[in-house]
Structures are given as structure tokens and as C-alpha cells.
Design a protein around this motif. Structure first.
Motif, PDB file in Angstrom:
ATOM      1  N   LYS A  41       1.875 -21.660  20.681  1.00 53.45           N
ATOM      2  CA  LYS A  41       2.618 -21.095  21.898  1.00 53.45           C
ATOM      3  C   LYS A  41       2.394 -21.952  23.166  1.00 53.45           C
ATOM      4  O   LYS A  41       3.467 -21.937  23.881  1.00 53.45           O
ATOM      5  CB  LYS A  41       1.817 -19.700  22.266  1.00 53.45           C
ATOM      6  CG  LYS A  41       2.065 -18.675  21.289  1.00 53.45           C
ATOM      7  CD  LYS A  41       1.099 -17.389  21.656  1.00 53.45           C
ATOM      8  CE  LYS A  41       1.300 -16.340  20.407  1.00 53.45           C
ATOM      9  NZ  LYS A  41       0.370 -15.270  20.704  1.00 53.45           N
ATOM     10  N   SER A  45       6.056 -23.421  24.840  1.00 59.06           N
ATOM     11  CA  SER A  45       6.407 -22.927  26.064  1.00 59.06           C
ATOM     12  C   SER A  45       6.294 -24.069  27.428  1.00 59.06           C
ATOM     13  O   SER A  45       7.154 -24.030  28.363  1.00 59.06           O
ATOM     14  CB  SER A  45       5.444 -21.712  26.588  1.00 59.06           C
ATOM     15  OG  SER A  45       4.436 -22.278  26.757  1.00 59.06           O
ATOM     16  N   SER A  46       5.897 -25.202  26.932  1.00 57.83           N
ATOM     17  CA  SER A  46       5.730 -26.158  27.987  1.00 57.83           C
ATOM     18  C   SER A  46       5.835 -27.602  27.544  1.00 57.83           C
ATOM     19  O   SER A  46       5.799 -28.302  28.401  1.00 57.83           O
ATOM     20  CB  SER A  46       4.323 -26.163  28.703  1.00 57.83           C
ATOM     21  OG  SER A  46       3.477 -26.199  27.830  1.00 57.83           O
ATOM     22  N   LYS A  53      12.734 -27.301  25.631  1.00 53.35           N
ATOM     23  CA  LYS A  53      11.295 -27.110  25.057  1.00 53.35           C
ATOM     24  C   LYS A  53      11.420 -27.302  23.566  1.00 53.35           C
ATOM     25  O   LYS A  53      12.623 -27.333  22.759  1.00 53.35           O
ATOM     26  CB  LYS A  53      10.810 -25.531  25.474  1.00 53.35           C
ATOM     27  CG  LYS A  53      10.720 -25.509  27.021  1.00 53.35           C
ATOM     28  CD  LYS A  53       9.998 -26.524  27.567  1.00 53.35           C
ATOM     29  CE  LYS A  53       9.832 -26.242  29.247  1.00 53.35           C
ATOM     30  NZ  LYS A  53       9.244 -27.361  29.897  1.00 53.35           N
TER      31      LYS A  53
END
Length: 90
Positions: A41, A45-46, A53
Motif C-alpha cells: 500500500k 501510494s508514494s 505512481k
């Protein structure tokens, strides 16, 4: 389809170094106590920095590879060289 190792080598290793030991973009080793799902996750997301992404399916493969090879405490212990203690016998 590519494996987690191949995805890590092409997408992550340029900044994080081979085996997550640190590189040009990230000086510290990739280590932690997140589960592979939590790590996936986070990656989705980053990573990479910027607007584009990593897709969730690829992030899952990368996280599973990294978690098993060098990220988790168990993998860190497994990768640590064995210490030899000498006993003095008198």
C-alpha cells in the motif's frame, strides 16, 4: 509478466540500490516492520516520487519480494553474516 525481483531491479534499485542497501536517491537501507500488504500500500501510494505512481499489482509483487529478501526483521537476520565467537579454554 515481470517478477517482483525484476520490477524492483528496474523501478526501485536506481534510487534504493540493489537489495535495498541504499543508493543515490535514498542513503539508508530499506528495513522495517510493516507487513508485505502494508508495504505494498505504501509503495502504491508514494513510489516513485512525483505524479506517476506504481500500479497496485506491481507494488504487491515488489513488496512481497522486498519483504522476503531484505526488508523484514527475519530477512535482515538471515542476511546478517554469522558471528564467530572464540572460547578461551584454559
Amino acid at each position: 509478466p515481470k517478477t517482483g525481483a525484476q520490477l524492483f531491479a528496474s523501478n526501485c534499485a536506481p534510487c534504493h540500490g540493489a537489495k535495498g542497501v541504499g543508493g543515490a536517491g535514498f542513503s539508508g537501507p530499506l528495513q522495517g516492520d510493516l507487513t508485505s500488504g502494508e508495504l505494498a500500500k505504501y509503495i502504491a501510494s508514494s513510489m516513485p516520487p512525483g505524479p506517476k505512481k506504481t500500479p497496485a499489482a506491481q507494488a504487491k509483487l515488489i513488496a512481497e519480494y522486498a519483504h522476503a529478501e531484505f526488508y523484514s526483521p527475519l530477512a535482515q537476520e538471515r542476511n546478517r553474516p554469522a558471528r564467530v565467537s572464540l572460547a578461551r579454554m584454559t
